[in-house]
Design a protein around this motif. Structure first.
Motif, mmCIF file in Angstrom:
data_model
loop_
_atom_site.group_PDB
_atom_site.id
_atom_site.type_symbol
_atom_site.label_atom_id
_atom_site.label_comp_id
_atom_site.label_asym_id
_atom_site.label_seq_id
_atom_site.Cartn_x
_atom_site.Cartn_y
_atom_site.Cartn_z
ATOM 1 N N ASP A 11 0.855 -1.189 0.000
ATOM 2 C CA ASP A 11 0.000 0.000 0.000
ATOM 3 C C ASP A 11 0.893 1.243 0.000
ATOM 4 N N VAL A 12 1.434 1.535 -1.177
ATOM 5 C CA VAL A 12 2.335 2.664 -1.382
ATOM 6 C C VAL A 12 1.797 3.449 -2.568
ATOM 7 N N PHE A 13 1.615 4.749 -2.395
ATOM 8 C CA PHE A 13 0.998 5.564 -3.442
ATOM 9 C C PHE A 13 1.749 5.460 -4.769
ATOM 10 N N SER A 14 3.067 5.514 -4.734
ATOM 11 C CA SER A 14 3.847 5.469 -5.981
ATOM 12 C C SER A 14 3.674 4.127 -6.710
ATOM 13 N N PHE A 15 3.330 3.062 -5.994
ATOM 14 C CA PHE A 15 3.052 1.770 -6.623
ATOM 15 C C PHE A 15 1.806 1.871 -7.498
ATOM 16 N N PHE A 16 0.768 2.545 -6.992
ATOM 17 C CA PHE A 16 -0.449 2.737 -7.777
ATOM 18 C C PHE A 16 -0.214 3.696 -8.941
ATOM 19 N N ALA A 17 0.647 4.690 -8.746
ATOM 20 C CA ALA A 17 0.884 5.710 -9.762
ATOM 21 C C ALA A 17 1.886 5.279 -10.828
ATOM 22 N N ALA A 18 2.661 4.237 -10.554
ATOM 23 C CA ALA A 18 3.686 3.793 -11.506
ATOM 24 C C ALA A 18 3.052 3.310 -12.814
ATOM 25 N N LYS A 19 3.788 3.473 -13.902
ATOM 26 C CA LYS A 19 3.299 3.021 -15.206
ATOM 27 C C LYS A 19 3.253 1.490 -15.225
ATOM 28 N N ARG A 20 2.188 0.974 -15.810
ATOM 29 C CA ARG A 20 2.004 -0.465 -15.961
ATOM 30 C C ARG A 20 1.556 -0.745 -17.387
ATOM 31 N N ARG A 21 1.737 -1.961 -17.815
ATOM 32 C CA ARG A 21 1.185 -2.363 -19.103
ATOM 33 C C ARG A 21 -0.331 -2.288 -19.030
ATOM 34 N N LYS A 22 -0.975 -2.168 -20.165
ATOM 35 C CA LYS A 22 -2.434 -2.012 -20.197
ATOM 36 C C LYS A 22 -3.179 -3.175 -19.560
ATOM 37 N N ASN A 23 -2.659 -4.368 -19.706
ATOM 38 C CA ASN A 23 -3.384 -5.543 -19.222
ATOM 39 C C ASN A 23 -3.011 -5.932 -17.793
ATOM 40 N N VAL A 24 -2.323 -5.053 -17.057
ATOM 41 C CA VAL A 24 -1.903 -5.356 -15.686
ATOM 42 C C VAL A 24 -2.652 -4.446 -14.708
ATOM 43 N N GLU A 97 9.063 13.491 -5.783
ATOM 44 C CA GLU A 97 8.345 13.249 -7.038
ATOM 45 C C GLU A 97 6.846 13.380 -6.793
ATOM 46 N N LYS A 98 6.195 14.251 -7.534
ATOM 47 C CA LYS A 98 4.750 14.425 -7.411
ATOM 48 C C LYS A 98 4.048 13.567 -8.451
ATOM 49 N N PHE A 99 3.010 12.897 -8.022
ATOM 50 C CA PHE A 99 2.192 12.088 -8.912
ATOM 51 C C PHE A 99 0.806 12.701 -8.993
ATOM 52 N N PRO A 100 0.124 12.474 -10.092
ATOM 53 C CA PRO A 100 -1.259 12.960 -10.162
ATOM 54 C C PRO A 100 -2.159 12.140 -9.235
ATOM 55 N N ASP A 101 -3.299 12.711 -8.868
ATOM 56 C CA ASP A 101 -4.293 11.958 -8.097
ATOM 57 C C ASP A 101 -4.640 10.692 -8.866
ATOM 58 N N GLN A 102 -4.941 9.629 -8.141
ATOM 59 C CA GLN A 102 -5.221 8.340 -8.773
ATOM 60 C C GLN A 102 -6.698 7.988 -8.665
ATOM 61 N N SER A 103 -7.272 7.538 -9.778
ATOM 62 C CA SER A 103 -8.645 7.023 -9.777
ATOM 63 C C SER A 103 -8.556 5.527 -9.507
ATOM 64 N N LEU A 104 -9.036 5.132 -8.352
ATOM 65 C CA LEU A 104 -8.946 3.746 -7.905
ATOM 66 C C LEU A 104 -10.326 3.260 -7.490
ATOM 67 N N TRP A 105 -10.425 1.986 -7.217
ATOM 68 C CA TRP A 105 -11.676 1.398 -6.728
ATOM 69 C C TRP A 105 -11.428 0.847 -5.338
ATOM 70 N N LEU A 106 -12.387 1.055 -4.457
ATOM 71 C CA LEU A 106 -12.334 0.537 -3.096
ATOM 72 C C LEU A 106 -13.344 -0.595 -2.965
ATOM 73 N N VAL A 107 -12.920 -1.685 -2.350
ATOM 74 C CA VAL A 107 -13.809 -2.814 -2.061
ATOM 75 C C VAL A 107 -13.667 -3.108 -0.572
ATOM 76 N N ASP A 108 -14.768 -2.992 0.157
ATOM 77 C CA ASP A 108 -14.788 -3.232 1.588
ATOM 78 C C ASP A 108 -15.492 -4.559 1.831
#
Length: 181
Positions: A11-24, A97-108
């Motif tokens: 649970d690290v913000f830069s992990f979510f913001a890092a570039k990934r391949r489209k299918n990952v 390093e500043k990253f843009p806000d991330q659009s994510l989904w939360l599942v509780d």
């Protein structure tokens, strides 16, 4: 498509913001109760992540098998599943390093009525995969629950088979060694 399932350590913000391949896509159990999260339910009021997840609409219920642990037997847990999309801001303390806000989904996923003497299951999951239906929300919980099986496999390979002691640094040779084991 590939879904990378991670526990709280990821649970690290830069992990979510890092570039990934489209299918990952990523599926991570939340560790930090981030501030400034916006959801459709929050009506433009910024909330903490855990509060936003708990306020998400219920999309279904499901049963998950909880493996035995020291002092408690294997059991089935009935979970109430909530899901919402969220905009998570970059932490203010990130000065390098500043990253843009991330659009994510939360599942509780929460066990509302645990057996007496047992601590109820409660997972807040963050994913980059769109969770547009109740089926997908429950699939995310199901995928996260597989981590016990994956952890057991890693334990067997590391402790039982001692594959780290092989010191193999070639992928093909490692695949052959694992096939033999």
């Amino acid at each position: 498509p590939v879904l990378l399932i991670q526990d709280r350590e990821a649970d690290v913000f830069s992990f979510f913001a890092a570039k990934r391949r489209k299918n990952v896509d990523l599926l991570v159990r939340a560790r930090f109760d981030r501030a400034g999260v916006l959801t459709p339910e929050s009506d433009r009021e910024k909330k903490h992540l855990m509060e936003a997840a708990a306020a998400a609409p219920v999309v279904g219920t499901m049963t998950v098998c909880i493996p035995r642990a020291p002092g408690s037997p294997k059991r089935d847990a009935v979970l109430t599943v909530r899901s919402t999309c969220a905009t998570v801001p970059c932490p203010k303390w990130r000065t390098i390093e500043k990253f843009p806000d991330q659009s994510l989904w939360l599942v509780d996923a929460r066990e509302e009525d645990p057996p007496e003497g047992e601590k109820g299951v409660h997972w807040v999951l963050i994913t980059t995969q769109e969770v547009g239906t109740p089926t997908i929300a429950c699939d995310m919980v199901r995928c996260y629950a597989l981590r016990w099986t994956i952890e057991r496999l890693h334990y067997v390979l590391k402790s039982g088979c001692r594959v780290e002691h092989l010191q193999i640094d070639d992928v093909e040779r490692l695949k052959n060694a694992l096939a033999l084991y």
